[in-house]
Enzyme design. Sequence first.
Site, PDB file in Angstrom:
ATOM      1  N   VAL A 135       1.074  -1.434  -0.333  1.00 45.25           N
ATOM      2  CA  VAL A 135       0.448   0.130  -0.336  1.00 45.25           C
ATOM      3  C   VAL A 135       0.917   1.185  -0.455  1.00 45.25           C
ATOM      4  CG1 VAL A 135      -1.836   1.767   1.645  1.00 45.25           C
ATOM      5  CG2 VAL A 135      -1.851  -1.342   0.957  1.00 45.25           C
ATOM      6  N   GLY A 140      -6.793   0.412   5.966  1.00 43.41           N
ATOM      7  CA  GLY A 140      -7.788  -0.750   5.930  1.00 43.41           C
ATOM      8  C   GLY A 140      -7.598  -0.687   4.228  1.00 43.41           C
ATOM      9  N   GLY A 172      -5.231  -2.223   3.080  1.00 41.02           N
ATOM     10  CA  GLY A 172      -4.294  -3.861   2.885  1.00 41.02           C
ATOM     11  C   GLY A 172      -5.655  -5.008   2.988  1.00 41.02           C
ATOM     12  N   GLN A 201       7.207  -8.776  10.899  1.00 35.79           N
ATOM     13  CA  GLN A 201       5.697  -7.185  11.006  1.00 35.79           C
ATOM     14  C   GLN A 201       5.010  -7.888   9.851  1.00 35.79           C
ATOM     15  OE1 GLN A 201       7.221  -3.737   9.867  1.00 35.79           O
ATOM     16  NE2 GLN A 201       5.418  -2.371  11.060  1.00 35.79           N
ATOM     17  N   TYR A 232      -0.180 -10.645   8.253  1.00 37.51           N
ATOM     18  CA  TYR A 232      -1.131 -12.237   7.352  1.00 37.51           C
ATOM     19  C   TYR A 232      -1.463 -13.036   8.800  1.00 37.51           C
ATOM     20  CZ  TYR A 232       0.647 -10.393   2.941  1.00 37.51           C
ATOM     21  OH  TYR A 232       0.943 -10.518   1.430  1.00 37.51           O
TER      22      TYR A 232
HETATM   23  C1  LIG Z   1       1.902  -4.281   5.427  1.00 32.10           C
HETATM   24  C2  LIG Z   1       0.951  -3.657   4.651  1.00 32.10           C
HETATM   25  C3  LIG Z   1       0.346  -3.837   3.465  1.00 32.10           C
HETATM   26  C4  LIG Z   1      -0.624  -2.912   5.385  1.00 32.10           C
HETATM   27  O1  LIG Z   1      -1.752  -2.371   4.572  1.00 32.10           O
HETATM   28  P1  LIG Z   1      -1.874  -0.799   5.664  1.00 32.10           P
HETATM   29  O2  LIG Z   1      -3.337  -0.594   4.713  1.00 32.10           O
HETATM   30  O3  LIG Z   1      -1.380  -0.707   6.285  1.00 32.10           O
HETATM   31  O4  LIG Z   1      -3.110  -1.913   6.490  1.00 32.10           O
HETATM   32  P2  LIG Z   1      -4.834  -1.962   7.204  1.00 32.10           P
HETATM   33  O5  LIG Z   1      -4.729  -0.659   7.397  1.00 32.10           O
HETATM   34  O6  LIG Z   1      -5.140  -2.707   5.696  1.00 32.10           O
HETATM   35  O7  LIG Z   1      -5.088  -2.337   8.594  1.00 32.10           O
HETATM   36  C5  LIG Z   1      -5.611  -3.692   8.148  1.00 32.10           C
HETATM   37  C6  LIG Z   1      -5.781  -4.638   9.546  1.00 32.10           C
HETATM   38  O8  LIG Z   1      -4.216  -4.940   9.366  1.00 32.10           O
HETATM   39  C7  LIG Z   1      -3.309  -4.488  11.086  1.00 32.10           C
HETATM   40  N1  LIG Z   1      -2.211  -4.427  10.344  1.00 32.10           N
HETATM   41  C8  LIG Z   1      -1.670  -3.904   9.930  1.00 32.10           C
HETATM   42  N2  LIG Z   1      -0.282  -4.104   9.620  1.00 32.10           N
HETATM   43  C9  LIG Z   1      -0.356  -4.904  10.482  1.00 32.10           C
HETATM   44  C10 LIG Z   1       1.402  -5.456  11.082  1.00 32.10           C
HETATM   45  N3  LIG Z   1       2.070  -5.606  10.397  1.00 32.10           N
HETATM   46  N4  LIG Z   1       0.645  -6.314  12.488  1.00 32.10           N
HETATM   47  C11 LIG Z   1      -0.461  -6.910  12.727  1.00 32.10           C
HETATM   48  N5  LIG Z   1      -1.741  -6.312  12.137  1.00 32.10           N
HETATM   49  C12 LIG Z   1      -1.524  -4.908  11.240  1.00 32.10           C
HETATM   50  C13 LIG Z   1      -4.065  -3.472  11.240  1.00 32.10           C
HETATM   51  O9  LIG Z   1      -3.921  -2.610  12.759  1.00 32.10           O
HETATM   52  C14 LIG Z   1      -6.163  -3.638  10.769  1.00 32.10           C
HETATM   53  O10 LIG Z   1      -6.404  -3.872  11.899  1.00 32.10           O
HETATM   54  P3  LIG Z   1      -8.360  -3.951  12.292  1.00 32.10           P
HETATM   55  O11 LIG Z   1      -8.651  -3.979  10.801  1.00 32.10           O
HETATM   56  O12 LIG Z   1      -8.151  -5.023  12.926  1.00 32.10           O
HETATM   57  O13 LIG Z   1      -8.563  -1.906  12.299  1.00 32.10           O
HETATM   58  C15 LIG Z   1       1.763  -2.275   4.247  1.00 32.10           C
HETATM   59  O14 LIG Z   1       1.919  -1.603   5.274  1.00 32.10           O
HETATM   60  C16 LIG Z   1       2.910  -1.863   3.159  1.00 32.10           C
HETATM   61  O15 LIG Z   1       2.583  -2.012   2.633  1.00 32.10           O
HETATM   62  N6  LIG Z   1       3.811  -2.251   4.284  1.00 32.10           N
HETATM   63  C17 LIG Z   1       4.986  -2.358   3.124  1.00 32.10           C
HETATM   64  C18 LIG Z   1       5.135  -3.044   2.633  1.00 32.10           C
HETATM   65  C19 LIG Z   1       4.884  -5.127   2.852  1.00 32.10           C
HETATM   66  O16 LIG Z   1       5.102  -5.340   4.304  1.00 32.10           O
HETATM   67  N7  LIG Z   1       3.891  -5.446   2.701  1.00 32.10           N
HETATM   68  C20 LIG Z   1       3.388  -6.635   3.627  1.00 32.10           C
HETATM   69  C21 LIG Z   1       3.733  -8.044   2.167  1.00 32.10           C
HETATM   70  S1  LIG Z   1       5.382  -8.726   1.748  1.00 32.10           S
END
Ligand SMILES: CC(C)(COP(=O)(O)OP(=O)(O)OC[C@H]1O[C@@H](n2cnc3c(N)ncnc32)[C@H](O)[C@@H]1OP(=O)(O)O)[C@@H](O)C(=O)NCCC(=O)NCCS
Length: 161
Positions: free
Chosen positions: A91, A99, A101, A130, A135
């Site tokens: 994201v 929200g 992700g 993290q 997931y």
């Molecule tokens: C990881 C990532 C995709 C999350 O997307 P986001 O839009 O920020 O997350 P959201 O706002 O959709 O979060 C949804 C839920 O997940 C939870 N959440 C988000 N990141 C979390 C984490 N690292 N650990 C635990 N929970 C997490 C949120 O608290 C939220 O909970 P809720 O629905 O109960 O309120 C985003 O932070 C990102 O792009 N990070 C960099 C790339 C990355 O790390 N990708 C991972 C895949 S390899």
Amino acid sequence: MIRVLPLDSALDRAAFTCGVPALDQYFHIQATQDAKRLIARCFVALREDRLLGYYTLSSASVPFSDVPPSLSRRLPRYPALPAIRIGRLAVDIRHQGQGLGGVLLADAIQRALRAEAPGFSIVVDAKDAQAAAFYRHHGFLELPSRPLCLLLPLGTIRKLP
Ligand SMILES: CC(C)(COP(=O)(O)OP(=O)(O)OC[C@H]1O[C@@H](n2cnc3c(N)ncnc32)[C@H](O)[C@@H]1OP(=O)(O)O)[C@@H](O)C(=O)NCCC(=O)NCCS
């Protein structure tokens, strides 16, 4: 309103950044090539014309011996089981924590359930602890032998109303 669509190669992706250079670089440079070569399909989330995030799907297989016992009891003992992989999911940093992700994940699950070539689960290789926590928060189970590899069984989701 957010739409999640297959990546159009004409979409300008240069300004997208999620804070992880490898994920940005893949999206800027590699995603359309992988789609052309049938390696992975990329889907993007858009609000109006603003690019919010992306993920990729491809086919995968999971060795039977890697499947958590709570799940493998209900599965055939083939050496490997077909699955659908989320290869990358990100994201834009300016839109994280809203929200999106979760929206991308829900879209991936819907597409996996509709796929003509089925998979018993969605599988991901989390890039670090993290990402694995993200997931797990969404119900993915760790593979006992590889904690950064997680899967979400699709059979249980199909049964939901
Ligand atoms: C990881 C990532 C995709 C999350 O997307 P986001 O839009 O920020 O997350 P959201 O706002 O959709 O979060 C949804 C839920 O997940 C939870 N959440 C988000 N990141 C979390 C984490 N690292 N650990 C635990 N929970 C997490 C949120 O608290 C939220 O909970 P809720 O629905 O109960 O309120 C985003 O932070 C990102 O792009 N990070 C960099 C790339 C990355 O790390 N990708 C991972 C895949 S390899």
